[in-house]
Design a protein around this motif. Structure first.
Motif, short mmCIF file in Angstrom:
data_model
loop_
_atom_site.label_atom_id
_atom_site.label_comp_id
_atom_site.label_asym_id
_atom_site.label_seq_id
_atom_site.Cartn_x
_atom_site.Cartn_y
_atom_site.Cartn_z
N PHE A 80 0.84 -1.31 -0.21
CA PHE A 80 0.40 -0.19 0.03
C PHE A 80 0.67 1.12 0.38
N GLY A 81 2.01 0.80 0.70
CA GLY A 81 2.40 1.97 0.72
C GLY A 81 3.65 2.60 -0.78
N LEU A 82 3.81 1.77 -1.11
CA LEU A 82 4.72 1.95 -2.24
C LEU A 82 2.98 2.88 -3.33
N PHE A 83 2.17 1.74 -3.53
CA PHE A 83 1.20 2.07 -4.06
C PHE A 83 0.96 3.68 -3.99
N VAL A 84 1.40 3.83 -2.78
CA VAL A 84 1.02 5.87 -2.91
C VAL A 84 1.59 6.76 -3.19
N PHE A 85 2.80 5.84 -3.05
CA PHE A 85 3.95 6.54 -3.44
C PHE A 85 4.71 7.25 -4.85
N TYR A 86 3.85 5.81 -5.88
CA TYR A 86 4.15 5.84 -6.80
C TYR A 86 2.70 6.89 -7.78
N TRP A 87 1.94 5.95 -6.85
CA TRP A 87 0.71 6.70 -7.49
C TRP A 87 0.63 8.85 -7.50
N ALA A 88 1.55 8.94 -6.19
CA ALA A 88 2.03 10.70 -5.84
C ALA A 88 2.97 10.95 -6.53
N ASP A 89 3.32 10.07 -6.86
CA ASP A 89 4.59 10.60 -7.73
C ASP A 89 3.92 11.64 -8.92
N TRP A 90 3.23 10.08 -9.25
CA TRP A 90 2.31 10.44 -10.68
C TRP A 90 1.57 11.59 -11.15
N LYS A 91 0.75 11.81 -9.81
CA LYS A 91 -0.43 12.31 -10.19
C LYS A 91 0.02 13.63 -9.42
N TYR A 92 1.50 13.92 -9.83
CA TYR A 92 2.23 15.13 -8.82
C TYR A 92 2.38 16.46 -10.32
N THR A 93 3.49 15.09 -11.39
CA THR A 93 3.50 14.55 -12.47
C THR A 93 2.49 15.91 -13.06
N ASP A 94 1.33 14.49 -13.11
CA ASP A 94 0.06 15.60 -14.31
C ASP A 94 -0.30 16.86 -13.38
N ILE A 95 -0.59 17.07 -12.48
CA ILE A 95 -1.03 17.96 -12.61
C ILE A 95 0.04 18.87 -12.34
N ALA A 96 1.53 19.33 -12.68
CA ALA A 96 2.39 19.78 -13.62
C ALA A 96 2.10 19.53 -14.93
N TYR A 97 2.20 19.10 -15.44
CA TYR A 97 2.36 18.47 -17.09
C TYR A 97 0.77 19.72 -16.86
N HIS A 98 -1.01 19.47 -16.69
CA HIS A 98 -2.01 20.56 -17.36
C HIS A 98 -1.85 21.85 -16.98
N HIS A 99 -1.09 22.34 -15.70
CA HIS A 99 -0.55 23.52 -14.69
C HIS A 99 -0.19 24.37 -15.92
N ARG A 100 0.51 23.45 -16.72
CA ARG A 100 2.09 24.62 -17.80
C ARG A 100 1.37 25.91 -18.00
#
Length: 101
Positions: A80-100
């Motif tokens: 679960f911890g690894l899932f949250v870590f990779y999901w949060a990393d993906w979400k951060y990248t996704d938000i950074a990409y969409h808010h350029r």
């Protein structure tokens, strides 16, 4: 009559004083047992002591059992911890990409 009672009583006292924790076959050996305080009477030669090889024979099974029990106990939380870590990393990248801009 008194002599007979005396002899019978003496026999029962001896039977009461016998050790109950010693097997009947060993009673003769315990008769000649001498108590020794701290003196070594027998020892193993260092060449006869087999310390490491029994441990090495069972080491792979012990390691596998420890790993299996650890994963059964902590695997869900680690997963679960690894899932949250990779999901949060993906979400951060996704938000950074969409808010350029």
């Amino acid at each position: 009559q008194k002599e007979v009672r005396k002899m019978a009583l003496r026999g029962s006292l001896i039977r009461l004083a016998e050790r109950a924790d010693v097997q009947p076959a060993l009673k003769k050996m315990w008769k000649k047992h001498y108590k020794i305080d701290g003196r070594v009477t027998q020892h193993l030669s260092p060449f006869e002591q087999n310390i490491v090889s029994p441990m090495m024979k069972t080491m792979p099974e012990k390691i596998a059992e420890k790993a299996r029990s650890f994963l059964l106990e902590a695997g869900a939380g680690l997963g679960f911890g690894l899932f949250v870590f990779y999901w949060a990393d993906w979400k951060y990248t996704d938000i950074a990409y969409h808010h350029r801009a």
